[in-house]
Motif scaffolding. Structure first.
Motif, PDB file in Angstrom:
ATOM      1  N   ALA A   1       0.852  -1.188   0.000  1.00 24.39           N
ATOM      2  CA  ALA A   1       0.000   0.000   0.000  1.00 24.39           C
ATOM      3  C   ALA A   1       0.889   1.241   0.000  1.00 24.39           C
ATOM      4  N   ASN A   2       0.438   2.292  -0.662  1.00 24.83           N
ATOM      5  CA  ASN A   2       1.264   3.496  -0.783  1.00 24.83           C
ATOM      6  C   ASN A   2       1.013   4.504   0.340  1.00 24.83           C
ATOM      7  N   HIS A   3       0.314   4.077   1.378  1.00 24.89           N
ATOM      8  CA  HIS A   3       0.029   4.969   2.503  1.00 24.89           C
ATOM      9  C   HIS A   3      -0.236   4.141   3.764  1.00 24.89           C
ATOM     10  N   TRP A   4      -0.138   4.776   4.907  1.00 24.79           N
ATOM     11  CA  TRP A   4      -0.525   4.162   6.176  1.00 24.79           C
ATOM     12  C   TRP A   4      -2.014   4.430   6.365  1.00 24.79           C
ATOM     13  N   CYS A   5      -2.755   3.446   6.807  1.00 23.86           N
ATOM     14  CA  CYS A   5      -4.191   3.561   6.986  1.00 23.86           C
ATOM     15  C   CYS A   5      -4.524   3.605   8.477  1.00 23.86           C
ATOM     16  N   ALA A   6      -5.337   4.569   8.878  1.00 17.93           N
ATOM     17  CA  ALA A   6      -5.769   4.676  10.281  1.00 17.93           C
ATOM     18  C   ALA A   6      -7.236   4.289  10.439  1.00 17.93           C
ATOM     19  N   ARG A   7      -7.864   3.872   9.357  1.00 21.51           N
ATOM     20  CA  ARG A   7      -9.281   3.517   9.378  1.00 21.51           C
ATOM     21  C   ARG A   7      -9.474   2.101   9.917  1.00 21.51           C
ATOM     22  N   GLY A   8     -10.576   1.869  10.592  1.00 21.54           N
ATOM     23  CA  GLY A   8     -10.864   0.541  11.122  1.00 21.54           C
ATOM     24  C   GLY A   8     -11.341  -0.421  10.051  1.00 21.54           C
ATOM     25  N   HIS A   9     -11.045  -1.695  10.235  1.00 21.52           N
ATOM     26  CA  HIS A   9     -11.448  -2.745   9.293  1.00 21.52           C
ATOM     27  C   HIS A   9     -11.707  -4.040  10.049  1.00 21.52           C
ATOM     28  N   VAL A  10     -12.516  -4.881   9.449  1.00 25.78           N
ATOM     29  CA  VAL A  10     -12.564  -6.303   9.752  1.00 25.78           C
ATOM     30  C   VAL A  10     -12.161  -6.966   8.453  1.00 25.78           C
TER      31      VAL A  10
END
Length: 60
Positions: free
Chosen positions: A2-11
């Motif tokens: 991925a080209n970025h860090w993600c701070a969003r929640g996921h399942v």
């Protein structure tokens, strides 16, 4: 990768293949078929990659 860090929640559930997940704090995880992870919004930045492809089920 991925080209970025993600701070969003996921399942996330890996259906096929292998997924490599890296946390911004330096921890690394390898997930195979039928393995999953859950992360809450703003609970640690993460990004993922795969060498061979993966089929995923993701709920945002």
């Amino acid at each position: 990768m991925a080209n970025h860090w993600c701070a969003r929640g996921h399942v996330l559930l890996v259906l096929e293949g292998t997924l490599h997940t890296e946390l911004k704090d330096g921890r690394h995880f390898e997930l195979g078929p039928l393995m999953s992870y859950q992360v809450a919004d703003d609970d640690g930045e993460h990004r993922s990659s795969t060498q061979t492809g993966a089929k995923l089920f993701i709920v945002d």
